[in-house]
Write a protein that holds these residues in place. Structure first.
Motif, PDB file in Angstrom:
ATOM      1  N   UNK A  36       0.835  -1.203   0.000  1.00 16.73           N
ATOM      2  CA  UNK A  36       0.000   0.000   0.000  1.00 16.73           C
ATOM      3  C   UNK A  36       0.875   1.261   0.000  1.00 16.73           C
ATOM      4  N   UNK A  37       1.841   1.295   0.895  1.00 15.95           N
ATOM      5  CA  UNK A  37       2.746   2.443   0.938  1.00 15.95           C
ATOM      6  C   UNK A  37       3.528   2.568  -0.378  1.00 15.95           C
ATOM      7  N   UNK A  38       3.945   1.426  -0.913  1.00 18.76           N
ATOM      8  CA  UNK A  38       4.746   1.483  -2.132  1.00 18.76           C
ATOM      9  C   UNK A  38       3.951   2.034  -3.306  1.00 18.76           C
ATOM     10  N   UNK A  39       2.722   1.633  -3.449  1.00 16.20           N
ATOM     11  CA  UNK A  39       1.941   2.092  -4.604  1.00 16.20           C
ATOM     12  C   UNK A  39       1.701   3.604  -4.535  1.00 16.20           C
ATOM     13  N   UNK A  40       1.577   4.108  -3.336  1.00 13.76           N
ATOM     14  CA  UNK A  40       1.459   5.566  -3.187  1.00 13.76           C
ATOM     15  C   UNK A  40       2.790   6.232  -3.537  1.00 13.76           C
ATOM     16  N   UNK A  41       3.883   5.689  -2.988  1.00 10.61           N
ATOM     17  CA  UNK A  41       5.202   6.269  -3.253  1.00 10.61           C
ATOM     18  C   UNK A  41       5.584   6.137  -4.713  1.00 10.61           C
ATOM     19  N   UNK A  72      10.637   0.831  -7.981  1.00 15.40           N
ATOM     20  CA  UNK A  72      10.367  -0.555  -8.371  1.00 15.40           C
ATOM     21  C   UNK A  72       8.971  -0.679  -8.969  1.00 15.40           C
ATOM     22  N   UNK A  73       8.864  -1.527 -10.012  1.00 16.72           N
ATOM     23  CA  UNK A  73       7.578  -1.756 -10.677  1.00 16.72           C
ATOM     24  C   UNK A  73       7.018  -3.090 -10.211  1.00 16.72           C
ATOM     25  N   UNK A  74       5.863  -3.060  -9.581  1.00 20.24           N
ATOM     26  CA  UNK A  74       5.278  -4.257  -8.991  1.00 20.24           C
ATOM     27  C   UNK A  74       3.885  -4.466  -9.553  1.00 20.24           C
ATOM     28  N   UNK A  75       3.618  -5.675 -10.039  1.00 19.24           N
ATOM     29  CA  UNK A  75       2.317  -6.003 -10.620  1.00 19.24           C
ATOM     30  C   UNK A  75       1.253  -6.197  -9.559  1.00 19.24           C
ATOM     31  N   UNK A  76       0.125  -6.718  -9.968  1.00 20.75           N
ATOM     32  CA  UNK A  76      -0.991  -6.908  -9.044  1.00 20.75           C
ATOM     33  C   UNK A  76      -1.008  -8.338  -8.503  1.00 20.75           C
ATOM     34  N   UNK A  77      -1.700  -8.529  -7.401  1.00 19.40           N
ATOM     35  CA  UNK A  77      -1.813  -9.852  -6.808  1.00 19.40           C
ATOM     36  C   UNK A  77      -0.523 -10.338  -6.174  1.00 19.40           C
ATOM     37  N   UNK A  78       0.332  -9.423  -5.744  1.00 16.61           N
ATOM     38  CA  UNK A  78       1.594  -9.795  -5.108  1.00 16.61           C
ATOM     39  C   UNK A  78       1.340 -10.115  -3.642  1.00 16.61           C
ATOM     40  N   UNK A  82       4.887 -12.730   5.541  1.00 18.32           N
ATOM     41  CA  UNK A  82       5.700 -12.285   6.684  1.00 18.32           C
ATOM     42  C   UNK A  82       6.500 -11.043   6.286  1.00 18.32           C
ATOM     43  N   UNK A  83       7.483 -11.203   5.406  1.00 16.81           N
ATOM     44  CA  UNK A  83       8.097 -10.047   4.771  1.00 16.81           C
ATOM     45  C   UNK A  83       9.291  -9.446   5.465  1.00 16.81           C
ATOM     46  N   UNK A  84       9.567  -9.773   6.703  1.00 10.54           N
ATOM     47  CA  UNK A  84      10.677  -9.147   7.405  1.00 10.54           C
ATOM     48  C   UNK A  84      11.987  -9.353   6.650  1.00 10.54           C
ATOM     49  N   UNK A  85      12.682  -8.250   6.376  1.00 15.40           N
ATOM     50  CA  UNK A  85      13.975  -8.327   5.704  1.00 15.40           C
ATOM     51  C   UNK A  85      13.911  -8.343   4.193  1.00 15.40           C
ATOM     52  N   UNK A  86      12.739  -8.217   3.602  1.00 15.63           N
ATOM     53  CA  UNK A  86      12.626  -8.184   2.139  1.00 15.63           C
ATOM     54  C   UNK A  86      13.156  -6.845   1.623  1.00 15.63           C
ATOM     55  N   UNK A  87      14.002  -6.909   0.568  1.00 11.07           N
ATOM     56  CA  UNK A  87      14.560  -5.709  -0.049  1.00 11.07           C
ATOM     57  C   UNK A  87      14.324  -5.798  -1.557  1.00 11.07           C
ATOM     58  N   UNK A  88      13.713  -4.770  -2.126  1.00  9.28           N
ATOM     59  CA  UNK A  88      13.435  -4.722  -3.561  1.00  9.28           C
ATOM     60  C   UNK A  88      14.025  -3.433  -4.102  1.00  9.28           C
ATOM     61  N   UNK A  89      14.931  -3.556  -5.094  1.00 13.58           N
ATOM     62  CA  UNK A  89      15.683  -2.423  -5.604  1.00 13.58           C
ATOM     63  C   UNK A  89      14.896  -1.527  -6.542  1.00 13.58           C
ATOM     64  N   UNK A  90      15.547  -0.434  -6.911  1.00 10.11           N
ATOM     65  CA  UNK A  90      14.890   0.637  -7.672  1.00 10.11           C
ATOM     66  C   UNK A  90      14.386   0.187  -9.029  1.00 10.11           C
ATOM     67  N   UNK A  91      15.185  -0.550  -9.782  1.00 11.76           N
ATOM     68  CA  UNK A  91      14.802  -0.920 -11.153  1.00 11.76           C
ATOM     69  C   UNK A  91      14.236  -2.333 -11.243  1.00 11.76           C
ATOM     70  N   UNK A 117      18.618  -4.228 -11.608  1.00 14.19           N
ATOM     71  CA  UNK A 117      17.930  -5.153 -10.715  1.00 14.19           C
ATOM     72  C   UNK A 117      17.131  -6.170 -11.531  1.00 14.19           C
ATOM     73  N   UNK A 118      16.721  -7.256 -10.932  1.00 14.28           N
ATOM     74  CA  UNK A 118      16.071  -8.327 -11.697  1.00 14.28           C
ATOM     75  C   UNK A 118      14.682  -7.980 -12.212  1.00 14.28           C
TER      76      UNK A 118
END
Length: 253
Positions: A36-41, A72-78, A82-91, A117-118
């Motif tokens: 939610x925060x990411x899609x706003x940012x 970062x570009x993230x699709x839907x239904x992701x 838990x998520x602790x420690x997940x890091x997703x780069x800029x590209x 980034x991947x």
């Protein structure tokens, strides 16, 4: 953005048996909150607003333990479980309906500029603690085993395990995406193949040794027979030759 958030919300009930009601999911699932925060940012990032997108990302990281760069570009239904420690780069780019477990890094490998980034396809499962590094492509329906380090492109419909990640094809095999612990053990398979090969080689060596013993026995019998039939050779020379032959055979076998 609203449709993506709805898909993110619904996928949790499909993939997490612990999800019981919408209030619990909304207030107690950091993966959903981070998205939610990411899609706003991300929207503000594309408006080229300074500082604010990174502040939102930083606040989300503090609040959820998940760091997602606004670019970062993230699709839907992701679903980030838990998520602790997940890091997703800029590209980084993540396809629809991807499942990401805790401790995953979608990062770069250096200070290069541009795409670093991947790119992750659709319906991908990234196991806990996996690292996917560099400007590489991960195909659709790929499973990345927990703790794997992926440094090269991965085709669709296959599994990656190990450090560095090794590709194991499983085309045509339908796999439950939640069974990320049910992965083939490629190292154990290779060790078993090597042990089988060693056993075959040992059998061949044993057969060669037995054949060598039989050959030397035939040689000894032939020499003994020829010496006994030769009346010219004295008994002393016969005994000498016989002793030398025994020493030769004994030193060889």
């Amino acid at each position: 953005m609203l449709s993506s958030l709805i898909a993110d919300f619904r996928i949790i009930f499909e993939r997490d048996p612990a999800a019981r009601n919408w209030l619990e999911v909304l207030f107690c699932y950091p993966g959903l909150q981070a998205l939610l925060f990411h899609r706003i940012a991300h929207g503000l990032y594309h408006l080229k607003l300074p500082l604010i997108p990174r502040l939102i990302s930083h606040f989300a990281r503090f609040f959820t333990g998940i760091e997602i760069h606004p670019g970062a570009t993230i699709g839907q239904g992701i679903f980030i479980d838990h998520g602790m420690g997940v890091v997703i780069g800029e590209t980084a780019q993540i396809g629809d309906y991807t499942l990401i477990y805790q401790g995953v890094t979608l990062g770069g490998t250096g200070k290069e500029s541009g795409k670093r980034h991947p790119t992750v396809g659709k319906n991908v499962v990234v196991g806990a603690g996996a690292k996917v590094l560099g400007n590489i492509n991960i195909g659709n329906n790929v499973r990345i085993g927990a703790g794997s380090v992926v440094l090269r492109d991965v085709p669709s419909d296959c599994t990656v395990v190990g450090v560095p990640g090794r590709v194991i094809y499983q085309s045509g095999v339908r796999v439950n995406p939640l069974e990320h612990g049910n992965l083939p053990d490629s190292e154990a398979k290779v060790i078993r193949l090597l042990l089988d090969r060693i056993e075959i080689l040992e059998q061949q060596v044993t057969e060669l040794q037995q054949a060598k013993v039989r050959d030397w026995e035939l040689v000894a019998q032939s020499v003994t027979k020829s010496c006994s039939e030769n009346s010219v050779i004295s008994s002393q020379s016969f005994r000498l030759g016989d002793r030398e032959l025994e020493e030769f055979l004994g030193g060889t076998l």
